[in-house]
Design a protein around this motif. Structure first.
Motif, PDB file in Angstrom:
ATOM      1  N   ARG A   1       1.019  -1.227   0.141  1.00 12.67           N
ATOM      2  CA  ARG A   1      -0.229  -0.499   0.292  1.00 12.67           C
ATOM      3  C   ARG A   1       0.872   1.224   0.336  1.00 12.67           C
ATOM      4  NH1 ARG A   1      -2.925  -1.237   5.249  1.00 12.67           N
ATOM      5  NH2 ARG A   1      -3.208  -3.648   4.284  1.00 12.67           N
ATOM      6  N   GLN A   2       1.820   1.299   0.511  1.00 15.74           N
ATOM      7  CA  GLN A   2       2.991   2.331   0.762  1.00 15.74           C
ATOM      8  C   GLN A   2       3.560   2.267  -0.787  1.00 15.74           C
ATOM      9  OE1 GLN A   2       5.624   1.921   4.195  1.00 15.74           O
ATOM     10  NE2 GLN A   2       6.672   4.054   3.373  1.00 15.74           N
ATOM     11  N   ARG A   3       3.651   1.632  -1.261  1.00 18.70           N
ATOM     12  CA  ARG A   3       4.501   1.766  -2.581  1.00 18.70           C
ATOM     13  C   ARG A   3       3.436   2.499  -3.561  1.00 18.70           C
ATOM     14  NH1 ARG A   3       7.056  -4.040  -3.274  1.00 18.70           N
ATOM     15  NH2 ARG A   3       7.938  -4.251  -0.979  1.00 18.70           N
ATOM     16  N   ARG A   4       2.286   2.016  -3.516  1.00 16.75           N
ATOM     17  CA  ARG A   4       1.022   2.609  -4.435  1.00 16.75           C
ATOM     18  C   ARG A   4       0.962   4.012  -3.861  1.00 16.75           C
ATOM     19  NH1 ARG A   4      -3.107  -2.426  -3.319  1.00 16.75           N
ATOM     20  NH2 ARG A   4      -1.499  -3.899  -5.093  1.00 16.75           N
ATOM     21  N   ALA A   5       0.871   3.817  -3.341  1.00 15.13           N
ATOM     22  CA  ALA A   5       0.848   5.813  -2.585  1.00 15.13           C
ATOM     23  C   ALA A   5       1.509   6.611  -3.166  1.00 15.13           C
ATOM     24  CB  ALA A   5       0.084   5.668  -1.035  1.00 15.13           C
ATOM     25  N   GLU A   6       3.406   6.025  -2.676  1.00 18.04           N
ATOM     26  CA  GLU A   6       4.649   6.397  -3.220  1.00 18.04           C
ATOM     27  C   GLU A   6       4.532   6.735  -5.059  1.00 18.04           C
ATOM     28  OE1 GLU A   6       7.377   4.289  -1.509  1.00 18.04           O
ATOM     29  OE2 GLU A   6       7.336   5.846   0.002  1.00 18.04           O
ATOM     30  N   GLN A   7       3.635   5.886  -5.448  1.00 19.36           N
ATOM     31  CA  GLN A   7       3.774   5.924  -6.786  1.00 19.36           C
ATOM     32  C   GLN A   7       2.484   6.778  -8.044  1.00 19.36           C
ATOM     33  OE1 GLN A   7       2.741   1.611  -8.030  1.00 19.36           O
ATOM     34  NE2 GLN A   7       4.731   0.807  -8.072  1.00 19.36           N
ATOM     35  N   GLN A   8       1.439   6.897  -6.738  1.00 20.23           N
ATOM     36  CA  GLN A   8       0.432   7.374  -6.998  1.00 20.23           C
ATOM     37  C   GLN A   8       0.715   9.217  -7.190  1.00 20.23           C
ATOM     38  OE1 GLN A   8      -2.960   6.813  -4.766  1.00 20.23           O
ATOM     39  NE2 GLN A   8      -3.392   5.192  -6.376  1.00 20.23           N
ATOM     40  N   ILE A   9       1.542   9.627  -6.120  1.00 21.41           N
ATOM     41  CA  ILE A   9       2.197  11.080  -5.190  1.00 21.41           C
ATOM     42  C   ILE A   9       3.106  11.308  -6.627  1.00 21.41           C
ATOM     43  CG2 ILE A   9       4.090  12.097  -3.678  1.00 21.41           C
ATOM     44  CD1 ILE A   9       2.263  10.575  -0.898  1.00 21.41           C
ATOM     45  N   GLU A  10       3.705  10.417  -7.081  1.00 18.32           N
ATOM     46  CA  GLU A  10       4.948  10.509  -8.052  1.00 18.32           C
ATOM     47  C   GLU A  10       4.364  10.379  -9.007  1.00 18.32           C
ATOM     48  OE1 GLU A  10       8.571  11.434  -9.282  1.00 18.32           O
ATOM     49  OE2 GLU A  10       8.156  11.230  -7.368  1.00 18.32           O
ATOM     50  N   GLU A  11       3.666   9.738  -9.490  1.00 21.26           N
ATOM     51  CA  GLU A  11       2.488  10.206 -11.301  1.00 21.26           C
ATOM     52  C   GLU A  11       2.140  11.842 -10.615  1.00 21.26           C
ATOM     53  OE1 GLU A  11      -0.174   7.043 -11.547  1.00 21.26           O
ATOM     54  OE2 GLU A  11       1.276   5.950 -11.340  1.00 21.26           O
ATOM     55  N   LEU A  12       1.157  12.018  -9.923  1.00 23.48           N
ATOM     56  CA  LEU A  12       0.433  13.565  -9.220  1.00 23.48           C
ATOM     57  C   LEU A  12       1.730  14.293  -9.991  1.00 23.48           C
ATOM     58  CD1 LEU A  12      -1.801  12.961  -6.555  1.00 23.48           C
ATOM     59  CD2 LEU A  12      -2.307  13.449  -9.331  1.00 23.48           C
ATOM     60  N   ARG A  13       3.125  13.945  -8.766  1.00 25.40           N
ATOM     61  CA  ARG A  13       4.161  14.990  -9.359  1.00 25.40           C
ATOM     62  C   ARG A  13       4.477  15.270 -10.928  1.00 25.40           C
ATOM     63  NH1 ARG A  13       7.698  14.019  -4.716  1.00 25.40           N
ATOM     64  NH2 ARG A  13       6.499  14.354  -3.124  1.00 25.40           N
ATOM     65  N   ASN A  14       4.112  14.353 -11.165  1.00 28.71           N
ATOM     66  CA  ASN A  14       4.910  14.657 -12.903  1.00 28.71           C
ATOM     67  C   ASN A  14       3.651  15.241 -13.326  1.00 28.71           C
ATOM     68  OD1 ASN A  14       7.236  13.183 -12.518  1.00 28.71           O
ATOM     69  ND2 ASN A  14       6.352  11.101 -13.346  1.00 28.71           N
ATOM     70  N   GLU A  15       2.679  15.218 -13.607  1.00 31.95           N
ATOM     71  CA  GLU A  15       0.900  15.543 -13.989  1.00 31.95           C
ATOM     72  C   GLU A  15       1.224  16.961 -13.665  1.00 31.95           C
ATOM     73  OE1 GLU A  15      -3.663  14.817 -13.928  1.00 31.95           O
ATOM     74  OE2 GLU A  15      -2.210  13.610 -13.026  1.00 31.95           O
ATOM     75  N   TYR A  16       1.245  17.037 -12.725  1.00 36.93           N
ATOM     76  CA  TYR A  16       1.919  18.958 -12.093  1.00 36.93           C
ATOM     77  C   TYR A  16       2.942  19.060 -12.617  1.00 36.93           C
ATOM     78  CZ  TYR A  16       1.865  22.628  -8.862  1.00 36.93           C
ATOM     79  OH  TYR A  16       2.103  24.083  -8.803  1.00 36.93           O
ATOM     80  N   THR A  17       3.759  19.025 -13.226  1.00 37.48           N
ATOM     81  CA  THR A  17       4.734  19.500 -13.741  1.00 37.48           C
ATOM     82  C   THR A  17       4.913  19.666 -15.330  1.00 37.48           C
ATOM     83  OG1 THR A  17       6.295  18.028 -11.956  1.00 37.48           O
ATOM     84  CG2 THR A  17       7.547  19.094 -14.173  1.00 37.48           C
ATOM     85  N   ARG A  18       3.638  18.482 -15.546  1.00 30.69           N
ATOM     86  CA  ARG A  18       3.946  19.017 -16.663  1.00 30.69           C
ATOM     87  C   ARG A  18       2.449  19.856 -16.929  1.00 30.69           C
ATOM     88  NH1 ARG A  18       3.309  12.937 -17.335  1.00 30.69           N
ATOM     89  NH2 ARG A  18       1.170  13.137 -16.742  1.00 30.69           N
ATOM     90  N   TYR A  19       1.506  20.251 -16.152  1.00 30.04           N
ATOM     91  CA  TYR A  19       0.712  21.010 -16.073  1.00 30.04           C
ATOM     92  C   TYR A  19       1.194  22.430 -16.610  1.00 30.04           C
ATOM     93  CZ  TYR A  19      -2.981  24.371 -14.551  1.00 30.04           C
ATOM     94  OH  TYR A  19      -4.115  24.937 -14.304  1.00 30.04           O
ATOM     95  N   GLN A  20       2.402  22.484 -15.365  1.00 32.14           N
ATOM     96  CA  GLN A  20       3.012  24.394 -15.260  1.00 32.14           C
ATOM     97  C   GLN A  20       4.093  24.142 -16.736  1.00 32.14           C
ATOM     98  OE1 GLN A  20       5.966  23.196 -11.206  1.00 32.14           O
ATOM     99  NE2 GLN A  20       4.035  24.624 -10.364  1.00 32.14           N
ATOM    100  N   ALA A  21       4.122  23.340 -16.935  1.00 35.87           N
ATOM    101  CA  ALA A  21       5.210  23.274 -18.090  1.00 35.87           C
ATOM    102  C   ALA A  21       3.974  24.547 -18.929  1.00 35.87           C
ATOM    103  CB  ALA A  21       5.674  22.088 -18.485  1.00 35.87           C
ATOM    104  N   GLN A  22       2.793  23.349 -18.888  1.00 37.21           N
ATOM    105  CA  GLN A  22       1.740  23.858 -20.753  1.00 37.21           C
ATOM    106  C   GLN A  22       1.529  25.426 -20.013  1.00 37.21           C
ATOM    107  OE1 GLN A  22      -0.839  21.120 -20.109  1.00 37.21           O
ATOM    108  NE2 GLN A  22      -0.262  19.446 -21.096  1.00 37.21           N
ATOM    109  N   VAL A  23       1.084  25.520 -18.749  1.00 36.27           N
ATOM    110  CA  VAL A  23       0.939  27.130 -18.518  1.00 36.27           C
ATOM    111  C   VAL A  23       2.196  28.300 -18.972  1.00 36.27           C
ATOM    112  CG1 VAL A  23       0.436  28.622 -16.254  1.00 36.27           C
ATOM    113  CG2 VAL A  23      -0.744  26.425 -16.706  1.00 36.27           C
ATOM    114  N   ASN A  24       3.432  28.007 -18.367  1.00 41.34           N
ATOM    115  CA  ASN A  24       4.450  28.961 -19.138  1.00 41.34           C
ATOM    116  C   ASN A  24       4.537  28.750 -20.073  1.00 41.34           C
ATOM    117  OD1 ASN A  24       4.805  28.619 -16.174  1.00 41.34           O
ATOM    118  ND2 ASN A  24       6.630  27.361 -16.113  1.00 41.34           N
ATOM    119  N   GLU A  25       4.096  27.592 -20.946  1.00 39.31           N
ATOM    120  CA  GLU A  25       4.138  27.891 -22.733  1.00 39.31           C
ATOM    121  C   GLU A  25       3.232  28.221 -23.104  1.00 39.31           C
ATOM    122  OE1 GLU A  25       3.485  24.673 -26.555  1.00 39.31           O
ATOM    123  OE2 GLU A  25       3.927  23.882 -24.183  1.00 39.31           O
ATOM    124  N   HIS A  26       2.085  28.344 -22.844  1.00 37.60           N
ATOM    125  CA  HIS A  26       0.854  29.477 -22.803  1.00 37.60           C
ATOM    126  C   HIS A  26       1.114  30.817 -22.435  1.00 37.60           C
ATOM    127  CE1 HIS A  26      -3.724  30.677 -23.510  1.00 37.60           C
ATOM    128  NE2 HIS A  26      -3.206  30.823 -21.757  1.00 37.60           N
TER     129      HIS A  26
END
Length: 148
Positions: free
Chosen positions: A32-57
């Motif tokens: 469960r801890q590994r799954r939660a860490e994976q979800q947190i990492e996926e959310l971080r990556n998604e947030y980073t992509r979103y920030q990059a898209q906002v900056n590009e816009h």
């Protein structure tokens, strides 16, 4: 002695069973801890992509606005140069002066008391005892009033 061996084998079996149960329960929490860490990492990556898209816009928006401002400034300069080159300045000054005179004339007529009264939303009464426009019988003849 056989009792001792049987007791040792039973203790060994019980220890193995308890060890397996504890191992599985701890593995469940680590999974469960590994799954939660994976979800947190996926959310971080998604947030980073979103920030990059906002900056590009916003970078592209700033670039387009800069081009728009440059084009507007060029059109404004073009119009000013054309007006200076094509328009006769003496005629412009004379027309502006006539506009100022007309404005002064209209201002003095307003100051002299020729101010128009604003429209009323009711008809003024000639006699204080006369029925007003909101009365039910206003504008009706005596016959029409009797029928109503």
């Amino acid at each position: 002695m056989t009792n001792l061996i049987l007791a040792a084998v039973a203790a060994l079996a019980a220890g193995l069973i308890i060890g397996l149960l504890i191992g599985r329960s701890s593995q469940g929490s680590t999974l469960r801890q590994r799954r939660a860490e994976q979800q947190i990492e996926e959310l971080r990556n998604e947030y980073t992509r979103y920030q990059a898209q906002v900056n590009e816009h916003f970078m592209e928006s700033a670039h387009l606005l800069r081009r728009f401002n440059d084009a507007f400034r060029d059109v404004n300069h073009h119009m000013a140069r054309g007006a200076n080159r094509l328009a006769n300045d003496d005629e412009w000054l004379e027309e502006l002066e006539q506009e100022k005179r007309r404005a002064r004339l209209t201002d003095t007529s307003a100051e002299s008391g020729d101010v128009a009264e604003p429209p009323r939303d009711y008809a003024p009464k000639k006699d204080p005892e006369e029925k007003g426009t909101l009365a039910e019988g206003y504008g009706l003849t005596d016959e029409e009033k009797a029928k109503a």
